[in-house]
Scaffold this active site. Structure first.
Site, mmCIF file in Angstrom:
data_model
loop_
_atom_site.group_PDB
_atom_site.id
_atom_site.type_symbol
_atom_site.label_atom_id
_atom_site.label_comp_id
_atom_site.label_asym_id
_atom_site.label_seq_id
_atom_site.Cartn_x
_atom_site.Cartn_y
_atom_site.Cartn_z
ATOM 1 N N CYS A 1 -0.773 3.541 -6.414
ATOM 2 C CA CYS A 1 -1.769 2.998 -5.488
ATOM 3 C C CYS A 1 -2.045 1.581 -5.955
ATOM 4 C CB CYS A 1 -3.051 3.829 -5.521
ATOM 5 S SG CYS A 1 -4.406 3.062 -4.604
ATOM 6 N N CYS B 1 0.864 -1.179 0.000
ATOM 7 C CA CYS B 1 0.000 0.000 0.000
ATOM 8 C C CYS B 1 0.897 1.224 0.000
ATOM 9 C CB CYS B 1 -0.880 -0.018 1.239
ATOM 10 S SG CYS B 1 -1.898 1.445 1.420
HETATM 11 N N1 DGL Z 1 -4.043 0.623 -2.034
HETATM 12 C C1 DGL Z 1 -3.595 1.751 -1.333
HETATM 13 C C2 DGL Z 1 -2.383 2.410 -1.916
HETATM 14 O O1 DGL Z 1 -1.581 1.746 -2.544
HETATM 15 C C3 DGL Z 1 -4.529 2.722 -0.715
HETATM 16 C C4 DGL Z 1 -5.892 2.950 -1.156
HETATM 17 C C5 DGL Z 1 -6.672 3.629 -0.075
HETATM 18 O O2 DGL Z 1 -6.998 2.940 0.886
HETATM 19 O O3 DGL Z 1 -6.915 4.840 -0.182
HETATM 20 O O4 DGL Z 1 -2.174 3.578 -1.754
#
Ligand code: DGL
Length: 243
Positions: free
Chosen positions: A174, A69
């Site tokens: 993301c 993430c």
């Molecule tokens: N999947 C996450 C990232 O790589 C975050 C998405 C979220 O929860 O806003 O930033």
């Protein structure tokens, strides 16, 4: 045990490569869907959630934790002493990029990822200086909530027209975004990089192959897993019994 942690579903796309690289290990995927999306919360809110979840993962026996993430990697304290080893997805995502130093790079991410500025900082260190960034405040939430694809496409096209950029390369900063990567590719017609296919150097423990999903079990999630997870899995015993 190795764990992979994201705010929700997105990290499942990055999980395949980790399973492929560590076929004899026990791998736990933790998606904090109860609190997703993280990207529009405050730094303080995310950091409290992340510290709480890291402690929980330490307590269930995780030795190595891949933070799949970008938002978490933007705020977490990598220098803090912990019982487990943390692995950073941002530096690995950037390591893949090898293009003319004059190239115009456009980075899309959550509000927190863009505000924290790690992408720009690390790209600068590698000699890239023509960088623009844009936060897509709704995209991770849309994907997390299985929003209708046409709503997502309209939202993205509105954003693309608004920013009016002509990049040579795009970074999807993301882990949720690759679900709709084709929309970026069709609109911009340039290479698109993401955090899907990254290799992390993790010490092997040979605990035996097992893929466990620690998320609320529901029909939409199962459909998503069937579509994006390339390996058989089981739900972790603690799923649905509280986080
Ligand atoms: N999947 C996450 C990232 O790589 C975050 C998405 C979220 O929860 O806003 O930033």
């Amino acid at each position: 045990m190795i764990a992979v942690y994201d705010s929700g579903l997105g990290g499942i796309l990055s999980l395949n490569k980790i399973i492929k690289d560590y076929p004899d290990e026990k791998i736990l995927y933790f998606g904090d869907s109860h609190n997703a999306p993280y990207g529009n919360k405050t730094f303080k809110e995310i950091s409290e959630l992340v510290e709480k979840n890291i402690t929980m993962l330490e307590n269930v026996g995780v030795n190595d934790l891949v933070l799949a993430c970008n938002t978490i990697c933007s705020i977490v304290d990598f220098d803090k002493k912990r019982r487990l080893n943390l692995y950073d997805i941002i530096s690995k995502t950037i390591e893949q990029i090898d293009i003319d130093k004059q190239a115009n790079i456009l980075v899309f991410g959550t509000m927190i990822t863009i505000e924290a500025g790690r992408y720009v900082e690390e790209l600068h260190k590698r000699g890239y200086h023509n960088i623009s960034t844009h936060h897509l405040d709704k995209l991770a939430g849309y994907i997390e909530n299985f929003e209708n694809p046409s709503v997502i496409k309209n939202y993205l096209y509105d954003e693309f027209y608004k920013i009016n950029a002509r990049p040579d390369l795009i970074i999807l900063a993301c882990t949720h975004y690759p679900v709709v990567e084709d929309i970026f590719k069709v609109f911009y017609e340039v290479p698109v990089f993401n955090s899907r296919d990254l290799h992390f150097e993790i010490n092997k423990r040979h605990e035996g192959h097992e893929v466990l999903i620690y998320m609320d079990k529901n029909e939409k999630l199962i459909k998503f897993l069937d579509k994006y997870l390339e390996y058989p899995y089981k739900f972790y015993e603690k799923s649905n019994s509280g986080f």
